[in-house]
Scaffold this motif. Structure first.
Motif, PDB file in Angstrom:
ATOM      1  N   MET A   1       0.836  -1.208   0.000  1.00 32.37           N
ATOM      2  CA  MET A   1       0.000   0.000   0.000  1.00 32.37           C
ATOM      3  C   MET A   1       0.869   1.255   0.000  1.00 32.37           C
ATOM      4  O   MET A   1       1.902   1.311   0.646  1.00 32.37           O
ATOM      5  CB  MET A   1      -0.900   0.013   1.239  1.00 32.37           C
ATOM      6  N   LYS A   2       0.414   2.291  -0.696  1.00 36.31           N
ATOM      7  CA  LYS A   2       1.184   3.529  -0.754  1.00 36.31           C
ATOM      8  C   LYS A   2       1.346   4.155   0.621  1.00 36.31           C
ATOM      9  O   LYS A   2       2.364   4.763   0.929  1.00 36.31           O
ATOM     10  CB  LYS A   2       0.505   4.526  -1.702  1.00 36.31           C
ATOM     11  N   ASN A   3       0.335   4.017   1.478  1.00 37.75           N
ATOM     12  CA  ASN A   3       0.360   4.677   2.785  1.00 37.75           C
ATOM     13  C   ASN A   3       1.489   4.192   3.681  1.00 37.75           C
ATOM     14  O   ASN A   3       1.880   4.881   4.619  1.00 37.75           O
ATOM     15  CB  ASN A   3      -0.970   4.457   3.505  1.00 37.75           C
ATOM     16  N   ASN A   4       2.008   2.990   3.433  1.00 39.12           N
ATOM     17  CA  ASN A   4       3.009   2.408   4.321  1.00 39.12           C
ATOM     18  C   ASN A   4       4.432   2.555   3.817  1.00 39.12           C
ATOM     19  O   ASN A   4       5.359   1.985   4.401  1.00 39.12           O
ATOM     20  CB  ASN A   4       2.699   0.918   4.541  1.00 39.12           C
ATOM     21  N   LYS A   5       4.617   3.286   2.732  1.00 34.74           N
ATOM     22  CA  LYS A   5       5.948   3.447   2.150  1.00 34.74           C
ATOM     23  C   LYS A   5       6.335   4.921   2.062  1.00 34.74           C
ATOM     24  O   LYS A   5       5.486   5.812   2.107  1.00 34.74           O
ATOM     25  CB  LYS A   5       5.995   2.829   0.747  1.00 34.74           C
ATOM     26  N   LEU A   6       7.614   5.146   1.934  1.00 34.08           N
ATOM     27  CA  LEU A   6       8.140   6.470   1.612  1.00 34.08           C
ATOM     28  C   LEU A   6       8.626   6.390   0.176  1.00 34.08           C
ATOM     29  O   LEU A   6       9.396   5.485  -0.182  1.00 34.08           O
ATOM     30  CB  LEU A   6       9.285   6.825   2.559  1.00 34.08           C
ATOM     31  N   PHE A   7       8.162   7.295  -0.667  1.00 31.77           N
ATOM     32  CA  PHE A   7       8.465   7.239  -2.088  1.00 31.77           C
ATOM     33  C   PHE A   7       9.488   8.301  -2.473  1.00 31.77           C
ATOM     34  O   PHE A   7       9.546   9.376  -1.865  1.00 31.77           O
ATOM     35  CB  PHE A   7       7.188   7.454  -2.901  1.00 31.77           C
ATOM     36  N   GLN A   8      10.267   7.997  -3.495  1.00 35.62           N
ATOM     37  CA  GLN A   8      11.205   9.003  -3.985  1.00 35.62           C
ATOM     38  C   GLN A   8      11.340   8.937  -5.485  1.00 35.62           C
ATOM     39  O   GLN A   8      11.176   7.895  -6.116  1.00 35.62           O
ATOM     40  CB  GLN A   8      12.562   8.869  -3.311  1.00 35.62           C
ATOM     41  N   VAL A   9      11.635  10.108  -6.048  1.00 38.86           N
ATOM     42  CA  VAL A   9      11.935  10.249  -7.466  1.00 38.86           C
ATOM     43  C   VAL A   9      13.443  10.187  -7.624  1.00 38.86           C
ATOM     44  O   VAL A   9      14.164  10.949  -6.978  1.00 38.86           O
ATOM     45  CB  VAL A   9      11.408  11.582  -8.016  1.00 38.86           C
ATOM     46  N   SER A  10      13.949   9.273  -8.443  1.00 38.04           N
ATOM     47  CA  SER A  10      15.368   9.089  -8.699  1.00 38.04           C
ATOM     48  C   SER A  10      16.102   8.655  -7.419  1.00 38.04           C
ATOM     49  O   SER A  10      15.476   8.243  -6.444  1.00 38.04           O
ATOM     50  CB  SER A  10      15.988  10.366  -9.278  1.00 38.04           C
ATOM     51  N   THR A  11      17.438   8.739  -7.438  1.00 38.10           N
ATOM     52  CA  THR A  11      18.253   8.381  -6.277  1.00 38.10           C
ATOM     53  C   THR A  11      19.229   9.505  -5.967  1.00 38.10           C
ATOM     54  O   THR A  11      19.538  10.327  -6.837  1.00 38.10           O
ATOM     55  CB  THR A  11      19.057   7.097  -6.534  1.00 38.10           C
ATOM     56  N   LEU A  12      19.721   9.539  -4.746  1.00 39.05           N
ATOM     57  CA  LEU A  12      20.689  10.564  -4.363  1.00 39.05           C
ATOM     58  C   LEU A  12      21.947  10.464  -5.216  1.00 39.05           C
ATOM     59  O   LEU A  12      22.505  11.484  -5.631  1.00 39.05           O
ATOM     60  CB  LEU A  12      21.038  10.427  -2.886  1.00 39.05           C
ATOM     61  N   ALA A  13      22.392   9.242  -5.496  1.00 36.84           N
ATOM     62  CA  ALA A  13      23.606   9.062  -6.294  1.00 36.84           C
ATOM     63  C   ALA A  13      23.438   9.682  -7.680  1.00 36.84           C
ATOM     64  O   ALA A  13      24.330  10.390  -8.166  1.00 36.84           O
ATOM     65  CB  ALA A  13      23.945   7.579  -6.405  1.00 36.84           C
ATOM     66  N   ALA A  14      22.298   9.437  -8.311  1.00 33.85           N
ATOM     67  CA  ALA A  14      22.049  10.009  -9.645  1.00 33.85           C
ATOM     68  C   ALA A  14      21.918  11.523  -9.565  1.00 33.85           C
ATOM     69  O   ALA A  14      22.431  12.253 -10.425  1.00 33.85           O
ATOM     70  CB  ALA A  14      20.792   9.392 -10.244  1.00 33.85           C
ATOM     71  N   PHE A  15      21.241  12.003  -8.539  1.00 35.20           N
ATOM     72  CA  PHE A  15      21.047  13.445  -8.366  1.00 35.20           C
ATOM     73  C   PHE A  15      22.382  14.150  -8.145  1.00 35.20           C
ATOM     74  O   PHE A  15      22.649  15.201  -8.739  1.00 35.20           O
ATOM     75  CB  PHE A  15      20.112  13.679  -7.186  1.00 35.20           C
ATOM     76  N   GLN A  16      23.233  13.584  -7.305  1.00 34.21           N
ATOM     77  CA  GLN A  16      24.535  14.196  -7.035  1.00 34.21           C
ATOM     78  C   GLN A  16      25.456  14.133  -8.249  1.00 34.21           C
ATOM     79  O   GLN A  16      26.432  14.878  -8.322  1.00 34.21           O
ATOM     80  CB  GLN A  16      25.190  13.527  -5.833  1.00 34.21           C
ATOM     81  N   ASN A  17      25.144  13.264  -9.184  1.00 35.44           N
ATOM     82  CA  ASN A  17      25.915  13.176 -10.424  1.00 35.44           C
ATOM     83  C   ASN A  17      25.322  14.116 -11.478  1.00 35.44           C
ATOM     84  O   ASN A  17      25.245  13.782 -12.659  1.00 35.44           O
ATOM     85  CB  ASN A  17      25.934  11.728 -10.931  1.00 35.44           C
ATOM     86  N   LYS A  18      24.883  15.295 -10.998  1.00 39.82           N
ATOM     87  CA  LYS A  18      24.348  16.360 -11.842  1.00 39.82           C
ATOM     88  C   LYS A  18      23.056  15.961 -12.555  1.00 39.82           C
ATOM     89  O   LYS A  18      22.753  16.460 -13.643  1.00 39.82           O
ATOM     90  CB  LYS A  18      25.391  16.842 -12.854  1.00 39.82           C
ATOM     91  N   GLY A  19      22.288  15.088 -11.912  1.00 41.89           N
ATOM     92  CA  GLY A  19      21.000  14.687 -12.482  1.00 41.89           C
ATOM     93  C   GLY A  19      19.905  15.654 -12.079  1.00 41.89           C
ATOM     94  O   GLY A  19      18.996  15.290 -11.322  1.00 41.89           O
ATOM     95  N   TYR A  20      19.985  16.878 -12.576  1.00 40.94           N
ATOM     96  CA  TYR A  20      19.091  17.960 -12.143  1.00 40.94           C
ATOM     97  C   TYR A  20      17.889  18.166 -13.064  1.00 40.94           C
ATOM     98  O   TYR A  20      17.057  19.040 -12.783  1.00 40.94           O
ATOM     99  CB  TYR A  20      19.854  19.281 -12.063  1.00 40.94           C
ATOM    100  N   ASP A  21      17.799  17.423 -14.151  1.00 41.71           N
ATOM    101  CA  ASP A  21      16.686  17.599 -15.086  1.00 41.71           C
ATOM    102  C   ASP A  21      15.457  16.836 -14.591  1.00 41.71           C
ATOM    103  O   ASP A  21      15.553  15.683 -14.165  1.00 41.71           O
ATOM    104  CB  ASP A  21      17.075  17.110 -16.478  1.00 41.71           C
ATOM    105  N   GLY A  22      14.299  17.496 -14.654  1.00 41.05           N
ATOM    106  CA  GLY A  22      13.067  16.907 -14.157  1.00 41.05           C
ATOM    107  C   GLY A  22      12.719  15.581 -14.809  1.00 41.05           C
ATOM    108  O   GLY A  22      12.941  15.403 -16.011  1.00 41.05           O
TER     109      GLY A  22
END
Length: 214
Positions: A1-22
């Motif tokens: 169920m969605k209510n029992n999870k924490l969701f995220q878009v992409s990963t920190l590793a990808a984001f820190q690798n200049k993954g700034y595009d939506g």
């Protein structure tokens, strides 16, 4: 169920690798939760999600409501609306807030979503301006942002805790974004001083990545 999870878009590793595009729209993202934070396409503002609304805090920490067609390269959120509220004594700065959160919640194995509201004696925040290519390293971008120090202001923190098992996926430990009660000022929290605040929190099962095609 969605209510029992924490969701995220992409990963920190990808984001820190200049993954700034939506990657996905804010409308899509908000179908996964009512509370959270992140950023926007090309780092165009710090994101604060409260009560199912996505706010944008730009470089001077002024706030606007994001358009549902805007996109995000990195965000974390979940459902908090039915959680019970309790008082959290702080009587100190950010380190004391974290220590008391850890003592009160007493969980190091699961992601935690929280909303912490009340009066802040002092809070230091920053926003971020949109970037252009070629992108710089994230640490350099953040170090160049202006810092705003506010006194005796009411508002809410969105606080998320990620355990060691989330390394590479998200920020380990606690991370906070702030939105003022009048929803005019906000941003990433660098430090704060407060006496006592009200807290709602949820211990979730796990982190789940939102697919672009969901």
């Amino acid at each position: 169920m969605k209510n029992n999870k924490l969701f995220q878009v992409s990963t920190l590793a990808a984001f820190q690798n200049k993954g700034y595009d939506g990657q996905i729209s804010i409308k899509n993202m908000l179908s996964y939760g009512d509370t959270g934070f992140g950023t926007y396409d090309k780092l165009n503002g710090e994101m604060i999600v409260l009560d199912g609304v996505a706010y944008r805090a730009v470089g001077d920490c002024s706030v606007e409501v994001a358009d549902l067609s805007d996109t995000t390269p990195f965000a974390t959120l979940g459902v908090l609306e039915k959680s019970k509220e309790q008082v959290l004594e702080i009587n100190g700065d950010m380190s004391q807030l974290i220590a008391n959160l850890n003592k009160s919640i007493d969980n190091t194995e699961n992601p935690i979503l929280s909303r912490i509201s009340g009066r802040f004696e002092i809070i230091e925040i920053h926003g971020v301006w949109a970037q252009s290519q070629p992108y710089q390293e994230l640490d350099k971008i953040v170090s160049e942002q202006s810092v705003l120090v506010l006194e005796k202001i009411r508002g809410s923190l969105v606080g998320i805790f990620c355990p060691d098992s989330a390394r590479g996926l998200n920020v380990i430990g606690w991370h906070f974004h702030f939105l003022s009660e009048d929803k005019k000022i906000g941003g990433h929290v660098n430090n704060l001083i407060a006496a006592s605040l009200n807290i709602k929190f949820k211990i979730t099962e796990k982190l789940a990545i939102i697919s672009k095609n969901d």
